[in-house]
Design an enzyme around this catalytic site. Structure first.
Site, PDB file in Angstrom:
ATOM      1  N   GLN A 116       3.454  -3.169  -5.779  1.00  0.00           N
ATOM      2  CA  GLN A 116       3.013  -1.806  -6.107  1.00  0.00           C
ATOM      3  C   GLN A 116       3.628  -1.321  -7.410  1.00  0.00           C
ATOM      4  O   GLN A 116       2.981  -0.622  -8.192  1.00  0.00           O
ATOM      5  CB  GLN A 116       3.385  -0.848  -4.979  1.00  0.00           C
ATOM      6  CG  GLN A 116       2.454  -0.879  -3.790  1.00  0.00           C
ATOM      7  CD  GLN A 116       2.786   0.183  -2.758  1.00  0.00           C
ATOM      8  OE1 GLN A 116       3.449   1.186  -3.054  1.00  0.00           O
ATOM      9  NE2 GLN A 116       2.338  -0.017  -1.536  1.00  0.00           N
ATOM     10  N   HIS A 142       3.126  10.925   1.310  1.00  0.00           N
ATOM     11  CA  HIS A 142       3.233   9.909   0.264  1.00  0.00           C
ATOM     12  C   HIS A 142       2.246  10.192  -0.865  1.00  0.00           C
ATOM     13  O   HIS A 142       2.573  10.032  -2.047  1.00  0.00           O
ATOM     14  CB  HIS A 142       2.966   8.518   0.844  1.00  0.00           C
ATOM     15  CG  HIS A 142       4.171   7.872   1.439  1.00  0.00           C
ATOM     16  ND1 HIS A 142       4.650   8.222   2.680  1.00  0.00           N
ATOM     17  CD2 HIS A 142       5.003   6.905   0.975  1.00  0.00           C
ATOM     18  CE1 HIS A 142       5.721   7.488   2.965  1.00  0.00           C
ATOM     19  NE2 HIS A 142       5.962   6.685   1.940  1.00  0.00           N
ATOM     20  N   ASP A 202      -2.235   6.940  -1.142  1.00  0.00           N
ATOM     21  CA  ASP A 202      -1.187   7.080  -2.157  1.00  0.00           C
ATOM     22  C   ASP A 202      -1.171   5.923  -3.144  1.00  0.00           C
ATOM     23  O   ASP A 202      -0.765   6.080  -4.296  1.00  0.00           O
ATOM     24  CB  ASP A 202       0.184   7.203  -1.494  1.00  0.00           C
ATOM     25  CG  ASP A 202       0.565   5.974  -0.691  1.00  0.00           C
ATOM     26  OD1 ASP A 202       1.442   5.220  -1.130  1.00  0.00           O
ATOM     27  OD2 ASP A 202      -0.015   5.768   0.399  1.00  0.00           O
ATOM     28  N   GLN A 203      -1.634   4.734  -2.718  1.00  0.00           N
ATOM     29  CA  GLN A 203      -1.635   3.578  -3.617  1.00  0.00           C
ATOM     30  C   GLN A 203      -2.653   3.723  -4.746  1.00  0.00           C
ATOM     31  O   GLN A 203      -2.521   3.064  -5.785  1.00  0.00           O
ATOM     32  CB  GLN A 203      -1.913   2.301  -2.829  1.00  0.00           C
ATOM     33  CG  GLN A 203      -0.836   1.958  -1.817  1.00  0.00           C
ATOM     34  CD  GLN A 203      -1.099   0.610  -1.148  1.00  0.00           C
ATOM     35  OE1 GLN A 203      -1.145  -0.430  -1.807  1.00  0.00           O
ATOM     36  NE2 GLN A 203      -1.282   0.623   0.160  1.00  0.00           N
ATOM     37  N   PRO A 210       3.036  -1.977   3.627  1.00  0.00           N
ATOM     38  CA  PRO A 210       1.790  -2.699   3.910  1.00  0.00           C
ATOM     39  C   PRO A 210       2.074  -4.187   4.136  1.00  0.00           C
ATOM     40  O   PRO A 210       2.934  -4.769   3.478  1.00  0.00           O
ATOM     41  CB  PRO A 210       0.958  -2.491   2.635  1.00  0.00           C
ATOM     42  CG  PRO A 210       1.599  -1.353   1.919  1.00  0.00           C
ATOM     43  CD  PRO A 210       3.044  -1.385   2.281  1.00  0.00           C
TER      44      PRO A 210
END
Length: 456
Positions: free
Chosen positions: A196, A411, A388-389, A223
Site C-alpha cells: 500500500q 480509515h 480507504d485504499q 488485507p
C-alpha cells in the site's frame, strides 16, 4: 533536498574550509538571479531585512559585468551546486514541508503509509508526531519502520526518527528512482500494507520497479494477499495502474516468512474513476486454505460453512468456494478463507477470516460469509476495506473521481484528511437518497490534483 534554513556553510567539500553563511547567500543570489530574493531567503533561513542590500547589489553587478575573481569559496560553492539536483529545489518550493499529527482520527499506521507515499510523490518533506498514538503500543513497529525504510530507498531520501518505538518521524524525499527494492520486517507484518505504501511511489518512478516484500501474506488487521489480487488489483486498474504480483511463499502469524514479488511499471498520470452503479451480484467464488501440518479437513469445513451461509441469503446464485492445501509455497502453519462477490457492473466485494487457535473451521467460514453479505448489503459499489485504499489514487488522478460506498469508515476519513493536507485534491462526502430497501449510501467525490509523473 534543501530545506529552509539549511546551512550551506556546514557542507564543505574536498576538505575546504566552511563558507560563512552570509557569503554563501550572496554568492547564491548572484548565481541564481532567476530566483526571487524571497525564495533565496526562505531556502537559507534569512529574513529579507537581514540582507545587506549594498553588498547584494555589488555582488550581482560583479557577476553581470564579468569582473569577479573566482575565489576558493566560489569553487567550493560550484562543487556543491553541481552535486545538487536543482529540480529538488524547485520541488521544495512548490511543495512546502508538511506537519501531521499521527493521533488524529484512525491514529494508526495508515497515516504513516499515506503521508510517506505522498511525500515521495509530491516532493514535500513530512514530519509526523504522535505516531500510532491510537494504538495500544504507540510508535513504530517493525512493519511500519520497514515500510518507511523502503520508501526512503525508493526516493533516495532522508529518514529521521527511524527506529522501532519512535513516535516522531520525518521523511525528506528526493527523486523516485526505479530499481529492485526489498522490504523485510522479519516479522509476520503484512506484505499488503508494505505494498500500500510502495505502489503509489513506484508508479511515479522513472521506469519499472521490482519489489520483494516479505512478512505475512495472510495476516490479522490487514488485507490478505488474496484480497489484494482479487479485489484491489482489478479496481486499481481502472485508474490506469498495472502491476504483476507473484506469491512465492505464503507466510502466517507468528513466524511470517512469506514473500511476494511485485513488478510495477511507472505511468505518466492516473485517470479518475467512477463507481456509482452497483448492478446486481452475479457470481460468488472463493478459496479456503490450509498450510503446514494443519489437516485438509479444516479447509473443507470452512468452505462448506461459507457456502451454506451465503446460499441461505442468496439461494439463486452459484457459490463456488474451493478447499485448497498449500504445500510447497507456505512457511509455517496457517488456515483461512476469502470469498469474493462480483456484480454485473464490475464491482467487487469480499469477506475473509483467518484461523485462530480454539476457533472451529466452521465458525471461520461462517464469519467470512457474513462479512461478504454485510459488504453486499450496504448498497455501495466498494466494500469497507477497499474504500480507504482508493483515496490516495483519487487524490492523485487528473479529473473528478466518484465512488459510492456504505458507511464511510474511519480509515477512509483518515486517508482523506492526509490527502487534503498533502495535495491539492478536494474531497466531498454526500449522502445519497435511500433506495427502496431504505439502504443509506454515500458518494465520495474527489477533484484530483492531476499530478503527472515528472520522472517520465
Amino acid at each position: 533536498m534543501w530545506g529552509r534554513g539549511l546551512l550551506f556553510c556546514e557542507c564543505p567539500l574536498n576538505g575546504s574550509p566552511p563558507l560563512p553563511k552570509l557569503e554563501t547567500f550572496l554568492l547564491l543570489s548572484s548565481r541564481w538571479r532567476q530566483f526571487p530574493l524571497k525564495w533565496l531567503c526562505y531556502t537559507m533561513g534569512f529574513e529579507e531585512e537581514q540582507v545587506p542590500q549594498k553588498q547584494l547589489s555589488r555582488t550581482r553587478s560583479q557577476v553581470v559585468g564579468g569582473n569577479s575573481t573566482r575565489s576558493q569559496e566560489e569553487t567550493n560553492l560550484t562543487n556543491l551546486t553541481n552535486l545538487t539536483n536543482l529540480t529538488n529545489l524547485k520541488r521544495e518550493m512548490a511543495s512546502p514541508p508538511v506537519d501531521l499529527d499521527g493521533s488524529v482520527l484512525e491514529g494508526g499506521g495508515q497515516i504513516l503509509r499515506v503521508a510517506a507515499a505522498l511525500s515521495c510523490i509530491g516532493g514535500s518533506s513530512v514530519t509526523i508526531c504522535n505516531v500510532r498514538a491510537g494504538r495500544s503500543s504507540p510508535g513504530l513497529r517493525p512493519q511500519h519502520l520497514s515500510g518507511l525504510q523502503l520508501l526512503r530507498e525508493m526516493c533516495a531520501g532522508v529518514l529521521q526518527g527511524g527506529a522501532v518505538g519512535s513516535t516522531d518521524v520525518r521523511l525528506t524525499p528526493s527523486k523516485i528512482v526505479a530499481g529492485n527494492y526489498t522490504a523485510d520486517p522479519r516479522t509476520a507484518g503484512s506484505v499488503c500494507l508494505l505494498l500500500q505504501a510502495a505502489l503509489p511511489c513506484a508508479l511515479y518512478a522513472d521506469g519499472v520497479s521490482q519489489l520483494c516484500l516479505r512478512g505475512g501474506t495472510n495476516a490479522e488487521m490487514a488485507p490478505q494477499i488474496d484480497y489484494t489480487l482479487e479485489v484491489f488489483k482489478p479496481i486499481a486498474e481502472k485508474f490506469g495502474i498495472r502491476f504483476d504480483c507473484d506469491i512465492t511463499m505464503r507466510g502466517f502469524y507468528p513466524k511470517g516468512g512469506g514473500e511476494v514479488r511485485v513488478v510495477v511499471p511507472a505511468l505518466k498520470q492516473l485517470q479518475p474513476i467512477t463507481l456509482l452503479d452497483r448492478g446486481i451480484i452475479t457470481k460468488i467464488h472463493g478459496r479456503a486454505y490450509v498450510a503446514g501440518v494443519l489437516p485438509f479437513k479444516l479447509a473443507k469445513e470452512a468452505a462448506a460453512a461459507a457456502t451454506r451461509t451465503v446460499r441461505r441469503q442468496m439461494p439463486e446464485l452459484d457459490v463456488d468456494v474451493r478447499a485448497v492445501q498449500e504445500k510447497d509455497r507456505a512457511f509455517g502453519n496457517g488456515n483461512g478463507i476469502i470469498i469474493v462477490g462480483e456484480s454485473s457492473t464490475g464491482c467487487l466485494f469480499a469477506g475473509s477470516a483467518l484461523g485462530k487457535k480454539g476457533v472451529s473451521a466452521d465458525k471461520i467460514g461462517t464469519e467470512a460469509a457474513e462479512m461478504l453479505l454485510a459488504n453486499i448489503g450496504h448498497g455501495g459499489c466498494v466494500d469497507q476495506f477497499l474504500q480507504d485504499q482508493l483515496i490516495i489514487f483519487m487524490a492523485l488522478a487528473k479529473g473528478t473521481s466518484r465512488i459510492r460506498t456504505g458507511a464511510v469508515t474511519l480509515h477512509t476519513q483518515t486517508a482523506i484528511h492526509v490527502a487534503q493536507q498533502m495535495t491539492q485534491a478536494k474531497f466531498s462526502i454526500t449522502k445519497c437518497e435511500e433506495d427502496e430497501l431504505n439502504v443509506v449510501t454515500y458518494m465520495v467525490e474527489c477533484q484530483g490534483s492531476g499530478l503527472s509523473n515528472p520522472n517520465l
